[in-house]
Scaffold this active site. Structure first.
Site, PDB file in Angstrom:
ATOM      1  CB  VAL A 298      -4.454   8.724  -6.513  1.00 44.38           C
ATOM      2  CG1 VAL A 298      -4.073   9.579  -7.715  1.00 44.38           C
ATOM      3  CG2 VAL A 298      -3.760   9.239  -5.259  1.00 44.38           C
TER       4      VAL A 298
ATOM      5  NE  ARG B 157       0.466  18.629  -1.415  1.00 38.56           N
ATOM      6  CZ  ARG B 157       0.839  17.361  -1.560  1.00 38.56           C
ATOM      7  NH1 ARG B 157       2.084  17.066  -1.894  1.00 38.56           N
ATOM      8  NH2 ARG B 157      -0.029  16.389  -1.365  1.00 38.56           N
TER       9      ARG B 157
ATOM     10  NE  ARG C 278       5.405   9.567   1.320  1.00 42.17           N
ATOM     11  CZ  ARG C 278       5.784  10.720   1.852  1.00 42.17           C
ATOM     12  NH1 ARG C 278       6.794  10.746   2.716  1.00 42.17           N
ATOM     13  NH2 ARG C 278       5.211  11.848   1.525  1.00 42.17           N
TER      14      ARG C 278
ATOM     15  CB  VAL D  95       0.112   9.027 -10.610  1.00 46.95           C
ATOM     16  CG1 VAL D  95      -0.205   9.773  -9.325  1.00 46.95           C
ATOM     17  CG2 VAL D  95      -0.493   9.768 -11.799  1.00 46.95           C
TER      18      VAL D  95
ATOM     19  CG  HIS E 206       6.646  14.009  -5.931  1.00 47.53           C
ATOM     20  ND1 HIS E 206       6.042  15.195  -5.605  1.00 47.53           N
ATOM     21  CD2 HIS E 206       5.870  13.044  -5.374  1.00 47.53           C
ATOM     22  CE1 HIS E 206       4.956  14.951  -4.889  1.00 47.53           C
ATOM     23  NE2 HIS E 206       4.830  13.660  -4.732  1.00 47.53           N
TER      24      HIS E 206
ATOM     25  N   GLY F 174      -5.394   1.335 -11.179  1.00 42.39           N
ATOM     26  CA  GLY F 174      -5.366   1.563  -9.736  1.00 42.39           C
ATOM     27  C   GLY F 174      -6.649   2.289  -9.372  1.00 42.39           C
TER      28      GLY F 174
HETATM   29  P1  A3D Z   1      -4.247   3.344  -2.815  1.00 44.98           P
HETATM   30  O1  A3D Z   1      -5.493   3.967  -2.350  1.00 44.98           O
HETATM   31  O2  A3D Z   1      -3.551   2.321  -1.959  1.00 44.98           O
HETATM   32  O3  A3D Z   1      -4.518   2.715  -4.267  1.00 44.98           O
HETATM   33  C1  A3D Z   1      -3.613   1.963  -4.974  1.00 44.98           C
HETATM   34  C2  A3D Z   1      -4.417   0.946  -5.761  1.00 44.98           C
HETATM   35  O4  A3D Z   1      -3.526   0.257  -6.645  1.00 44.98           O
HETATM   36  C3  A3D Z   1      -5.098  -0.104  -4.891  1.00 44.98           C
HETATM   37  O5  A3D Z   1      -6.495  -0.109  -5.125  1.00 44.98           O
HETATM   38  C4  A3D Z   1      -4.447  -1.403  -5.330  1.00 44.98           C
HETATM   39  O6  A3D Z   1      -5.336  -2.518  -5.301  1.00 44.98           O
HETATM   40  C5  A3D Z   1      -4.034  -1.061  -6.758  1.00 44.98           C
HETATM   41  N1  A3D Z   1      -3.041  -1.960  -7.302  1.00 44.98           N
HETATM   42  C6  A3D Z   1      -1.971  -2.540  -6.690  1.00 44.98           C
HETATM   43  N2  A3D Z   1      -1.320  -3.339  -7.552  1.00 44.98           N
HETATM   44  C7  A3D Z   1      -1.975  -3.271  -8.742  1.00 44.98           C
HETATM   45  C8  A3D Z   1      -1.775  -3.847 -10.011  1.00 44.98           C
HETATM   46  N3  A3D Z   1      -0.757  -4.680 -10.239  1.00 44.98           N
HETATM   47  N4  A3D Z   1      -2.648  -3.560 -10.993  1.00 44.98           N
HETATM   48  C9  A3D Z   1      -3.693  -2.710 -10.790  1.00 44.98           C
HETATM   49  N5  A3D Z   1      -3.932  -2.118  -9.585  1.00 44.98           N
HETATM   50  C10 A3D Z   1      -3.082  -2.389  -8.589  1.00 44.98           C
HETATM   51  O7  A3D Z   1      -3.148   4.461  -3.110  1.00 44.98           O
HETATM   52  P2  A3D Z   1      -3.425   5.944  -3.654  1.00 44.98           P
HETATM   53  O8  A3D Z   1      -4.478   5.857  -4.686  1.00 44.98           O
HETATM   54  O9  A3D Z   1      -3.556   6.872  -2.526  1.00 44.98           O
HETATM   55  O10 A3D Z   1      -2.008   6.249  -4.354  1.00 44.98           O
HETATM   56  C11 A3D Z   1      -1.632   5.557  -5.522  1.00 44.98           C
HETATM   57  C12 A3D Z   1      -0.176   5.833  -5.857  1.00 44.98           C
HETATM   58  O11 A3D Z   1      -0.025   7.200  -6.226  1.00 44.98           O
HETATM   59  C13 A3D Z   1       0.787   5.610  -4.682  1.00 44.98           C
HETATM   60  O12 A3D Z   1       2.005   5.080  -5.161  1.00 44.98           O
HETATM   61  C14 A3D Z   1       1.001   7.023  -4.161  1.00 44.98           C
HETATM   62  O13 A3D Z   1       2.195   7.159  -3.426  1.00 44.98           O
HETATM   63  C15 A3D Z   1       1.032   7.780  -5.458  1.00 44.98           C
HETATM   64  N6  A3D Z   1       0.784   9.216  -5.361  1.00 44.98           N
HETATM   65  C16 A3D Z   1       1.616  10.035  -6.068  1.00 44.98           C
HETATM   66  C17 A3D Z   1       1.431  11.394  -6.011  1.00 44.98           C
HETATM   67  C18 A3D Z   1       2.345  12.297  -6.775  1.00 44.98           C
HETATM   68  O14 A3D Z   1       2.227  13.508  -6.708  1.00 44.98           O
HETATM   69  C19 A3D Z   1       3.394  11.728  -7.601  1.00 44.98           C
HETATM   70  C20 A3D Z   1       0.395  11.939  -5.239  1.00 44.98           C
HETATM   71  C21 A3D Z   1      -0.445  11.070  -4.560  1.00 44.98           C
HETATM   72  C22 A3D Z   1      -0.245   9.701  -4.622  1.00 44.98           C
END
Ligand code: A3D
Length: 314
Positions: free
Chosen positions: A13, A151, A82, A118, A175, A9
């Site tokens: 993040v 936080r 989200r 994550v 979480h 990903g």
């Molecule tokens: P975002 O910037 O949308 O990045 C997600 C990435 O995942 C995108 O670049 C997508 O192209 C990629 N992706 C989707 N499907 C696939 C796949 N099959 N294989 C490889 N890559 C793929 O989201 P983000 O980076 O902001 O967040 C990523 C995840 O972390 C989300 O589910 C968030 O809700 C989660 N998150 C969790 C926390 C915790 O504290 C647990 C905190 C922040 C974000």
């Protein structure tokens, strides 16, 4: 020989995490995403920062898993983030399918790795990744508590105008809205928080911590938090790579600890070279224990929804 960390990903993040780990200098990083050229572009940009930041570590982007082969640690951030007004539950089945597919590839290419999950909803995704991987529980766990605790510690430090270093605390449970900040175990320079702040102020800090993710989502308008999450992930990855035996909150598969069996929930764990080396059991009051059980019950609901979807899909 440097360690190898794959981040799946390359969104907010994942890319920020890759940048932080690459900059440490002692691990090569592979950044994987399904979007064509995105991980390659971000990785090259980060690699080119090496001469300035002083790191010789390598970072490579890929749309597949060949380059990730033999990773020591794999961080899974792939999924849908989200959006405002979207509950974590809405994400459940989409992210379950994404993390199952990712886990299959990770296990195939890095059969000895430690997986740090994550993707949200976090606890349910850890459960899904743990079950899909077939790995022992010490090699699959999730990051959430370190962020929630960061936080909570930030808000306490700002309220008291003290260094964040002196605020020791732990947030347990899922979480989500029913996370369990342990006020009784919170100290500031060894002084119990309850001696420094009124119950009203503590209650309001606890509430702000529970709403911490939503507060950032509402401000950003699109996407969710990533600076503090990537810092939290990096701390856990460092604890593994440097075998630091850190005691941190982590989402682990419980086998009877805290009276919970067969479910991934946030608890204090020891993190070192073996991954999640130990679940630390601390004594809880009846009230704290009830809050942890209620948090675990919310995770169980999501796990049940995933199990039904999997059964329907055959
Ligand atoms: P975002 O910037 O949308 O990045 C997600 C990435 O995942 C995108 O670049 C997508 O192209 C990629 N992706 C989707 N499907 C696939 C796949 N099959 N294989 C490889 N890559 C793929 O989201 P983000 O980076 O902001 O967040 C990523 C995840 O972390 C989300 O589910 C968030 O809700 C989660 N998150 C969790 C926390 C915790 O504290 C647990 C905190 C922040 C974000």
């Amino acid at each position: 020989m440097r360690s190898k960390v794959t981040v799946v990903g390359a969104g907010n993040v994942g890319a920020t995490t890759a940048q932080r780990i690459h900059q440490l200098g002692y691990a090569d990083v592979v950044l994987v995403d399904v979007v064509e050229d995105l991980p390659q572009g971000k990785s090259l940009d980060m690699l080119e920062s090496g001469p300035v930041t002083g790191t010789d570590a390598l970072i490579t982007g890929s749309n597949g898993y060949e380059e990730s082969a033999g990773s020591d640690v794999v961080v899974i951030t792939a999924g849908i983030a989200r959006r405002p007004g979207m509950s974590r539950d809405d994400l459940l089945l989409t992210n379950m399918r994404i993390t199952s597919a990712v886990t299959e590839e990770v296990v195939k290419h890095s059969p000895d790795c430690i997986i740090l999950a994550v993707t949200n909803p976090l606890d349910a995704m850890v459960q899904n990744i743990f079950q899909s991987s077939g790995f022992p529980r010490n090699r699959v766990f999730g990051m959430a508590g370190v962020l929630d605790t960061a936080r909570y510690r930030t808000f306490i430090a700002r309220e008291l105008n003290v260094s964040v270093d002196d605020v020791q605390a732990m947030v347990l449970g899922g979480h989500g809205d029913d996370m369990v900040p342990l006020v009784r175990y919170t100290t500031v320079g060894c002084i119990p928080l309850t001696e420094l702040l009124s119950q009203d102020r503590i209650d309001s800090i606890v509430q702000r911590t529970r709403d911490g993710g939503g507060e950032i989502v509402a401000l950003l308008k699109q996407g969710s938090a990533f600076y503090a999450p990537s810092a939290a992930i990096t701390q856990m990855v460092q604890a593994i790579l440097l075998d630091r035996k850190r005691i941190l909150p982590g989402c682990a598969y419980l086998e009877g600890e805290y009276g919970i069996d067969g479910l991934c929930v946030g608890v204090p764990v020891k993190i070192g070279g073996g991954g999640m080396e130990q679940v630390i059991e601390i004594s809880l009051t009846d009230e704290e224990h009830a809050a942890l059980r209620s948090s675990a019950a919310s995770v169980q609901e999501l796990v049940d929804v995933m199990a039904s979807a999997k059964a329907e899909a055959g």
